[in-house]
Design an enzyme around this catalytic site. Structure first.
Site, PDB file in Angstrom:
ATOM      1  N   SER A  24     -26.764  65.532 -38.432  1.00  0.00           N
ATOM      2  CA  SER A  24     -26.711  66.175 -37.107  1.00  0.00           C
ATOM      3  C   SER A  24     -28.089  66.691 -36.693  1.00  0.00           C
ATOM      4  CB  SER A  24     -25.746  67.368 -37.153  1.00  0.00           C
ATOM      5  OG  SER A  24     -24.440  66.914 -37.377  1.00  0.00           O
ATOM      6  N   ARG A  28     -30.784  65.416 -33.598  1.00  0.00           N
ATOM      7  CA  ARG A  28     -31.252  66.387 -32.597  1.00  0.00           C
ATOM      8  C   ARG A  28     -32.765  66.516 -32.607  1.00  0.00           C
ATOM      9  NH1 ARG A  28     -26.029  67.154 -33.820  1.00  0.00           N
ATOM     10  NH2 ARG A  28     -24.669  68.366 -32.449  1.00  0.00           N
ATOM     11  N   GLY A  98     -21.279  57.931 -33.378  1.00  0.00           N
ATOM     12  CA  GLY A  98     -20.697  58.736 -32.306  1.00  0.00           C
ATOM     13  C   GLY A  98     -21.660  59.803 -31.820  1.00  0.00           C
ATOM     14  N   ARG A 126     -13.705  54.451 -30.213  1.00  0.00           N
ATOM     15  CA  ARG A 126     -13.660  55.928 -30.186  1.00  0.00           C
ATOM     16  C   ARG A 126     -13.685  56.473 -28.759  1.00  0.00           C
ATOM     17  NH1 ARG A 126     -17.573  58.242 -34.656  1.00  0.00           N
ATOM     18  NH2 ARG A 126     -16.386  60.108 -34.109  1.00  0.00           N
ATOM     19  N   ASP A 324     -15.826  66.955 -41.245  1.00  0.00           N
ATOM     20  CA  ASP A 324     -16.126  65.672 -41.891  1.00  0.00           C
ATOM     21  C   ASP A 324     -15.768  65.659 -43.375  1.00  0.00           C
ATOM     22  OD1 ASP A 324     -17.068  64.540 -39.553  1.00  0.00           O
ATOM     23  OD2 ASP A 324     -19.120  65.219 -39.896  1.00  0.00           O
ATOM     24  N   LYS A 351     -12.108  59.696 -35.742  1.00  0.00           N
ATOM     25  CA  LYS A 351     -13.441  59.653 -36.356  1.00  0.00           C
ATOM     26  C   LYS A 351     -13.831  58.182 -36.566  1.00  0.00           C
ATOM     27  CE  LYS A 351     -14.381  63.978 -36.389  1.00  0.00           C
ATOM     28  NZ  LYS A 351     -15.481  64.465 -35.549  1.00  0.00           N
ATOM     29  N   ARG A 355      -9.103  58.628 -40.018  1.00  0.00           N
ATOM     30  CA  ARG A 355      -9.384  59.175 -41.352  1.00  0.00           C
ATOM     31  C   ARG A 355      -8.153  59.765 -42.025  1.00  0.00           C
ATOM     32  NH1 ARG A 355     -15.277  61.889 -40.819  1.00  0.00           N
ATOM     33  NH2 ARG A 355     -16.302  59.901 -41.169  1.00  0.00           N
ATOM     34  N   ARG A 400     -17.576  57.891 -44.949  1.00  0.00           N
ATOM     35  CA  ARG A 400     -17.054  59.020 -45.747  1.00  0.00           C
ATOM     36  C   ARG A 400     -15.825  58.610 -46.564  1.00  0.00           C
ATOM     37  NH1 ARG A 400     -20.698  62.703 -44.140  1.00  0.00           N
ATOM     38  NH2 ARG A 400     -21.171  62.758 -41.930  1.00  0.00           N
TER      39      ARG A 400
HETATM   40  C1  S3P Z   1     -21.315  66.051 -35.148  1.00  0.00           C
HETATM   41  C2  S3P Z   1     -20.156  66.676 -34.807  1.00  0.00           C
HETATM   42  C3  S3P Z   1     -18.841  66.336 -35.372  1.00  0.00           C
HETATM   43  C4  S3P Z   1     -18.947  65.516 -36.650  1.00  0.00           C
HETATM   44  C5  S3P Z   1     -19.975  64.442 -36.544  1.00  0.00           C
HETATM   45  C6  S3P Z   1     -21.353  64.999 -36.192  1.00  0.00           C
HETATM   46  C7  S3P Z   1     -22.574  66.445 -34.495  1.00  0.00           C
HETATM   47  O1  S3P Z   1     -18.103  65.599 -34.419  1.00  0.00           O
HETATM   48  O2  S3P Z   1     -17.708  64.953 -36.980  1.00  0.00           O
HETATM   49  O3  S3P Z   1     -20.085  63.741 -37.785  1.00  0.00           O
HETATM   50  O4  S3P Z   1     -23.661  66.070 -34.963  1.00  0.00           O
HETATM   51  O5  S3P Z   1     -22.497  67.151 -33.466  1.00  0.00           O
HETATM   52  P1  S3P Z   1     -17.265  66.342 -33.262  1.00  0.00           P
HETATM   53  O6  S3P Z   1     -18.147  67.353 -32.727  1.00  0.00           O
HETATM   54  O7  S3P Z   1     -16.914  65.301 -32.246  1.00  0.00           O
HETATM   55  O8  S3P Z   1     -16.064  66.879 -33.992  1.00  0.00           O
END
Ligand code: S3P
Length: 449
Positions: A24, A28, A98, A126, A324, A351, A355, A400
């Site tokens: 994450s 960013r 995603g 998704r 996760d 996901k 999952r 995962r």
């Molecule tokens: C993430 C948020 C989560 C997580 C994903 C990474 C992120 O998803 O499952 O692996 O980096 O903001 P959601 O916010 O859609 O639950």
């Protein structure tokens, strides 16, 4: 597709495993670096496929990203400044990611850019309407397939309307998309999240100079207020190790007798550590040592020793902070004394794979008794006895699921095979090598130990 087999271990796991950078935070650092003025130096970035897709997307829209030839080096992003993104020459393929898709939708939405995003078979299934909806309210034009799926085209607007939006699902990705679009507005926007989710966007954007406030309300909700048109300045970012990736080694150490493993510099952001709290409630010997801060994120060296676990009811309020980690919790629960109850899991259905179904199917195939509801899972622990194993798990493009069942194989009676190990590259490319360095025995079919 490359199959892999995890063989049962007769000796403990021991040593130090340097878990790769947080996925994450890596996404960013690249995105915000691209939006900021000047250069963002990123140390410890995750060089996994999902993050590479974000880098390539940003390059296609005009950011310059210098990646060192050797793995593990420092990356440099030269930003284009707010408003400096350009329309990419062709469609942008985002693979399995995603996070790339949802955050980039918000990032592109505030500027006169037209971008089409595509993805692999998993990502193409998704839901994206959860992001399109608030962005459309702000004035972004989005054309999606099949009511909100990829391929999807975002046409950003020169000026966006501020928004006051309450998230209908607990999702840091949706929250971040709205925050990114809100940066392009003149005035102030708010995002209310009934259940707080990971706050890496808020922390890092603040670090880069944005005016973003988070206010916790008495009812437990969190209100994020974003002032538009900030001056963002690139800063050095040190990416901590990913607690979601560390979770696989942590649970492996808990279930393989005699193990003692150290996982240095892992993010212990309280919105990410629900699994560790849950495992401790189950009786796990997990300590956070040497707690400190790294680029605005709390980190610790996590020490895990083999433990006798007991089944518990996982508090539902904790779900977003371990969203996760349910596949690997299912594995840990198989070794506990008693039943582990999990609820509030509806988001697991959308996901990288369904999952919830994948965990249930995999545990059942390995000889563990589990019961699945629409959004619940109960796992009957084997009181420390070993599950049968001896099965092949279909990973359905879900990294995962792949890693969780390789971990289960380490403490089963018979080996566990996964049909597609390539999917692990999305978040933890050296998983098998690093686990084997601790004492695991993960091999290709036919390969001798
Ligand atoms: C993430 C948020 C989560 C997580 C994903 C990474 C992120 O998803 O499952 O692996 O980096 O903001 P959601 O916010 O859609 O639950």
């Amino acid at each position: 597709m490359t199959a892999l087999v995890s063989h049962p271990l007769s000796a403990p796991l021991s040593g130090t495993l340097r878990v790769p950078g947080d996925k994450s935070i890596s996404h960013r650092a690249l995105m915000f670096g691209a939006l900021a003025a000047g250069v963002t130096e990123i140390t410890g970035i995750l060089e996994g496929e999902d993050v590479i897709h974000t880098a390539e997307a940003l390059e296609a829209m005009g950011a310059q990203i210098a990646r060192p030839a050797e793995a593990g080096g420092v990356w440099h992003v030269t930003g284009v400044g707010l408003g400096g993104l350009k329309t990419p020459a062709k469609d942008i393929y985002l693979g399995n990611s995603g996070t790339s898709t949802r955050l980039l939708m918000g990032l592109v939405g505030g500027y006169p850019v037209r971008a089409t995003f595509t993805g692999d078979a998993s990502l193409s299934k998704r839901p994206m309407a959860r992001v399109s909806k608030p962005l459309e309210q702000m004035g972004v034009k989005i054309t999606a397939t099949d009511g909100g799926k990829l391929p999807l085209t975002v046409e950003g607007a020169e000026t966006l309307r501020e928004i006051s939006y309450t998230l209908p699902v607990a999702s840091a990705q949706v929250k971040s998309a709205v925050i990114l679009a809100a940066l392009a507005c003149e005035g102030e926007s708010t995002v209310t999240e009934p259940e707080p989710t990971r706050d890496h966007s808020e922390r890092m954007l603040r670090f880069f100079g944005a005016n973003i406030k988070s206010e916790k309300k008495p009812d437990g909700s969190n209100v994020v207020t974003v002032k538009g048109k900030p001056v963002l300045t690139g800063k050095p970012v040190m990416v901590p190790a990913d607690p979601s990736s560390a979770a696989f080694a942590a649970v492996a150490a808990l279930i393989v007798p005699g193990s003692d493993v150290l996982l240095p510099q892992v993010s212990i952001n309280p919105l990410r550590t629900g699994l560790y709290a849950t495992l401790r409630d189950m009786g796990a010997d997990i300590t956070f040592e040497n707690e400190r801060e790294l680029s605005g994120e709390p980190v610790a060296d996590i020490r895990v020793r083999h433990s006798r676990l007991k089944g518990i009811k996982v508090p539902e309020a904790r779900v977003p902070s371990m969203i996760d980690e349910f596949p690997i919790l299912g594995v840990a629960a198989s070794f506990a004394e008693g039943t582990t109850y999990m609820s509030g899991l509806e988001e697991l259905r959308v996901k990288e794979s369904d999952r919830l179904a994948a965990i249930h199917r995999g545990l059942t195939a390995a000889g563990v008794t589990a019961r699945m509801g629409e959004s619940t899972l109960e796992v009957d622990g084997l009181h420390g006895a070993k599950p049968q194993g001896g099965c092949t798990i279909e990973t359905h493009l879900d990294h995962r699921i792949a890693m969780s069942f390789l971990v289960l194989g380490m403490a089963s009676l018979a080996p566990i095979e996964i049909d597609d190990a390539d999917t692990i590259n999305t978040s933890f490319p050296a998983f098998a090598t690093l686990m084997n360095a601790l004492g695991a025995d993960i091999r290709s079919i036919g390969e001798t130990a």
